[in-house]
Design a protein around this motif. Structure first.
Motif, PDB file in Angstrom:
ATOM      1  N   GLU A 171      63.466 -49.874  19.405  1.00 27.35           N
ATOM      2  CA  GLU A 171      64.827 -50.404  19.512  1.00 27.35           C
ATOM      3  C   GLU A 171      65.131 -50.884  20.921  1.00 27.35           C
ATOM      4  N   GLN A 172      64.573 -50.232  21.929  1.00 29.49           N
ATOM      5  CA  GLN A 172      64.818 -50.618  23.314  1.00 29.49           C
ATOM      6  C   GLN A 172      63.821 -51.669  23.820  1.00 29.49           C
ATOM      7  N   GLY A 173      62.827 -51.995  22.987  1.00 29.19           N
ATOM      8  CA  GLY A 173      61.848 -53.000  23.386  1.00 29.19           C
ATOM      9  C   GLY A 173      60.944 -52.567  24.513  1.00 29.19           C
ATOM     10  N   LEU A 174      60.694 -51.253  24.637  1.00 28.26           N
ATOM     11  CA  LEU A 174      59.839 -50.746  25.700  1.00 28.26           C
ATOM     12  C   LEU A 174      58.376 -51.089  25.425  1.00 28.26           C
ATOM     13  N   PHE A 175      57.621 -51.309  26.496  1.00 27.64           N
ATOM     14  CA  PHE A 175      56.179 -51.580  26.420  1.00 27.64           C
ATOM     15  C   PHE A 175      55.863 -52.801  25.557  1.00 27.64           C
ATOM     16  N   GLY A 176      56.802 -53.751  25.470  1.00 26.23           N
ATOM     17  CA  GLY A 176      56.577 -54.949  24.691  1.00 26.23           C
ATOM     18  C   GLY A 176      56.702 -54.746  23.195  1.00 26.23           C
ATOM     19  N   LEU A 177      57.264 -53.632  22.751  1.00 23.97           N
ATOM     20  CA  LEU A 177      57.404 -53.346  21.327  1.00 23.97           C
ATOM     21  C   LEU A 177      58.664 -53.991  20.775  1.00 23.97           C
ATOM     22  N   SER A 178      58.668 -54.283  19.483  1.00 24.06           N
ATOM     23  CA  SER A 178      59.848 -54.846  18.819  1.00 24.06           C
ATOM     24  C   SER A 178      59.975 -54.216  17.445  1.00 24.06           C
ATOM     25  N   LEU A 179      61.173 -54.247  16.895  1.00 22.96           N
ATOM     26  CA  LEU A 179      61.451 -53.605  15.611  1.00 22.96           C
ATOM     27  C   LEU A 179      61.738 -54.676  14.569  1.00 22.96           C
ATOM     28  N   PRO A 180      60.801 -54.976  13.686  1.00 24.36           N
ATOM     29  CA  PRO A 180      61.007 -56.002  12.661  1.00 24.36           C
ATOM     30  C   PRO A 180      61.799 -55.458  11.484  1.00 24.36           C
ATOM     31  N   GLY A 181      62.242 -56.359  10.624  1.00 17.69           N
ATOM     32  CA  GLY A 181      62.939 -55.955   9.415  1.00 17.69           C
ATOM     33  C   GLY A 181      61.968 -55.770   8.264  1.00 17.69           C
ATOM     34  N   TRP A 182      62.497 -55.262   7.140  1.00 15.98           N
ATOM     35  CA  TRP A 182      61.653 -55.030   5.977  1.00 15.98           C
ATOM     36  C   TRP A 182      61.067 -56.336   5.429  1.00 15.98           C
ATOM     37  N   GLY A 183      61.778 -57.445   5.652  1.00 14.25           N
ATOM     38  CA  GLY A 183      61.274 -58.735   5.198  1.00 14.25           C
ATOM     39  C   GLY A 183      59.999 -59.145   5.903  1.00 14.25           C
ATOM     40  N   GLN A 184      59.728 -58.558   7.083  1.00 14.37           N
ATOM     41  CA  GLN A 184      58.482 -58.798   7.802  1.00 14.37           C
ATOM     42  C   GLN A 184      57.457 -57.697   7.536  1.00 14.37           C
ATOM     43  N   ILE A 185      57.937 -56.465   7.439  1.00 13.66           N
ATOM     44  CA  ILE A 185      57.029 -55.326   7.300  1.00 13.66           C
ATOM     45  C   ILE A 185      56.308 -55.331   5.958  1.00 13.66           C
ATOM     46  N   LEU A 186      57.045 -55.527   4.859  1.00 12.06           N
ATOM     47  CA  LEU A 186      56.438 -55.418   3.532  1.00 12.06           C
ATOM     48  C   LEU A 186      55.365 -56.482   3.286  1.00 12.06           C
ATOM     49  N   PRO A 187      55.626 -57.762   3.584  1.00 13.15           N
ATOM     50  CA  PRO A 187      54.538 -58.751   3.428  1.00 13.15           C
ATOM     51  C   PRO A 187      53.346 -58.449   4.329  1.00 13.15           C
ATOM     52  N   LEU A 188      53.625 -57.968   5.544  1.00 14.23           N
ATOM     53  CA  LEU A 188      52.542 -57.628   6.467  1.00 14.23           C
ATOM     54  C   LEU A 188      51.646 -56.542   5.878  1.00 14.23           C
ATOM     55  N   VAL A 189      52.255 -55.489   5.352  1.00 14.15           N
ATOM     56  CA  VAL A 189      51.476 -54.376   4.812  1.00 14.15           C
ATOM     57  C   VAL A 189      50.678 -54.813   3.586  1.00 14.15           C
ATOM     58  N   ALA A 190      51.275 -55.661   2.753  1.00  9.76           N
ATOM     59  CA  ALA A 190      50.571 -56.144   1.566  1.00  9.76           C
ATOM     60  C   ALA A 190      49.345 -56.973   1.947  1.00  9.76           C
ATOM     61  N   VAL A 191      49.498 -57.839   2.943  1.00  6.05           N
ATOM     62  CA  VAL A 191      48.374 -58.670   3.396  1.00  6.05           C
ATOM     63  C   VAL A 191      47.296 -57.805   4.053  1.00  6.05           C
ATOM     64  N   ARG A 192      47.717 -56.863   4.885  1.00  5.75           N
ATOM     65  CA  ARG A 192      46.745 -55.977   5.544  1.00  5.75           C
ATOM     66  C   ARG A 192      45.951 -55.180   4.510  1.00  5.75           C
ATOM     67  N   SER A 193      46.614 -54.742   3.462  1.00  6.15           N
ATOM     68  CA  SER A 193      45.932 -53.978   2.426  1.00  6.15           C
ATOM     69  C   SER A 193      44.853 -54.814   1.739  1.00  6.15           C
ATOM     70  N   LEU A 194      45.162 -56.085   1.469  1.00  4.16           N
ATOM     71  CA  LEU A 194      44.158 -56.975   0.888  1.00  4.16           C
ATOM     72  C   LEU A 194      42.983 -57.180   1.838  1.00  4.16           C
ATOM     73  N   LEU A 195      43.280 -57.325   3.118  1.00  5.01           N
ATOM     74  CA  LEU A 195      42.223 -57.513   4.107  1.00  5.01           C
ATOM     75  C   LEU A 195      41.322 -56.286   4.182  1.00  5.01           C
ATOM     76  N   PHE A 196      41.930 -55.102   4.191  1.00  2.60           N
ATOM     77  CA  PHE A 196      41.133 -53.886   4.252  1.00  2.60           C
ATOM     78  C   PHE A 196      40.251 -53.737   3.014  1.00  2.60           C
ATOM     79  N   LEU A 197      40.807 -54.068   1.859  1.00  2.00           N
ATOM     80  CA  LEU A 197      40.028 -53.986   0.627  1.00  2.00           C
ATOM     81  C   LEU A 197      38.860 -54.968   0.668  1.00  2.00           C
ATOM     82  N   PHE A 198      39.125 -56.169   1.163  1.00  2.08           N
ATOM     83  CA  PHE A 198      38.080 -57.193   1.307  1.00  2.08           C
ATOM     84  C   PHE A 198      36.989 -56.722   2.265  1.00  2.08           C
ATOM     85  N   ALA A 199      37.381 -56.058   3.357  1.00  3.15           N
ATOM     86  CA  ALA A 199      36.410 -55.623   4.361  1.00  3.15           C
ATOM     87  C   ALA A 199      35.650 -54.372   3.931  1.00  3.15           C
ATOM     88  N   CYS A 200      36.294 -53.505   3.156  1.00  7.05           N
ATOM     89  CA  CYS A 200      35.662 -52.239   2.768  1.00  7.05           C
ATOM     90  C   CYS A 200      34.814 -52.352   1.513  1.00  7.05           C
TER      91      CYS A 200
END
Length: 287
Positions: A186-215
């Motif tokens: 929330e304070q943006g420390l160390f270059g961090l940022s807090l995204p919304g669910w509209g960014q988080i959920l698609p990100l997690v879905a894509v990452r899961s496909l990538l991990f499945l593809f790699a594993c």
């Protein structure tokens, strides 16, 4: 046995040298593609970063040394399997994560291209130095053997379960540690940022496909016990997905690094456990 011990000794400096050398070549390739180089975080010391790179190179080599000998088949599929796992989990995954959860320019396509070369060279070194007991099995035959274990709808539900597993695990542990780390985002420390669910959920879905593809190729080529698969795959995923990055992020607070390291460790070990259960429970009968 003695030959394998010698290879185990030499893979560490070899992989470390590969990362150092190919990082420069990857940077040249990315620059030639017109990709802007990321800026070094303010306060970073090039010497310290180089020292951390050496440490993480050696740790990565140890992970590959535990993984590579347990993959059956010929050199080419083993090389590509190891390399894709490294590049997807360490390169592509981290750029996606960094693009959403940080404001740092290091989360860029430049980084993905840069580590592409290092990933494939390290994968080649591990596949060559740690050969399997049986080198003659063809990849096509291993694929047929693997999928023959899952007749009817078994393959469909196992694939769906594997894809849904990572988002569920990720979100569960993210919610668990949120009270401990939310202020940093929330304070943006160390270059961090807090995204919304509209960014988080698609990100997690894509990452899961990538991990499945790699594993998946790893699961197809695996030639050891399910227990060893759990430990070796889980710990390698932990290192590649975020463990190494947390080690190198020395500008962050120790508290944040420890919390996220434990979170990533739990994420990846449980995810590896799910994959093992889905693969190990393969005593199916032909429909």
């Amino acid at each position: 046995m003695f030959k394998n011990m010698l290879a185990f000794v030499w893979i560490f400096p070899l992989c470390a040298a590969a990362i150092f050398i190919v990082t420069a070549l990857g940077g040249m390739a990315a620059t030639s593609m017109g990709l802007p180089a990321p800026e070094i975080p303010a306060g970073s010391d090039q010497t310290v970063l180089g020292q951390y790179l050496l440490i993480t190179s050696l740790i990565s080599a140890a992970g590959l040394a535990a993984l590579a000998p347990n993959l059956s088949g010929r050199f080419m599929p083993r090389w590509l399997t190891l390399s894709v796992l490294i590049w997807v989990a360490y390169g592509v995954n981290n750029i996606l994560e960094g693009a959403v959860f940080t404001s740092m320019s290091a989360a860029s396509l430049f980084t993905v291209v840069l580590y592409f070369f290092a990933s494939f060279l390290c994968g080649a070194a591990a596949a060559w130095l740690f050969p399997p007991q049986d080198r003659e099995e063809r990849f096509a035959d291993l694929v047929k053997q693997f999928f023959a274990r899952y007749p009817g709808t078994a393959l469909a539900w196992r694939t769906l379960a594997a894809w849904l597993a990572f988002p569920f695990i990720y979100l569960a542990f993210g919610r668990l540690i949120a009270p401990l780390v939310m202020d940093y985002y929330e304070q943006g420390l160390f270059g961090l940022s807090l995204p919304g669910w509209g960014q988080i959920l698609p990100l997690v879905a894509v990452r899961s496909l990538l991990f499945l593809f790699a594993c998946l190729p790893m699961l197809i080529l695996w030639d050891a016990s399910p227990r060893r698969l759990f430990w070796v795959l889980g710990l390698n995923l932990f290192l590649l997905v975020g463990g190494l990055n947390m080690l190198q992020a020395y500008l962050m607070s120790d508290n944040l690094r420890i919390i996220h390291s434990l979170e990533i460790l739990a994420d990846e070990m449980i995810y590896a456990g799910v994959l093992v259960l889905l693969v190990a429970s393969n005593e199916t009968t032909q429909a």
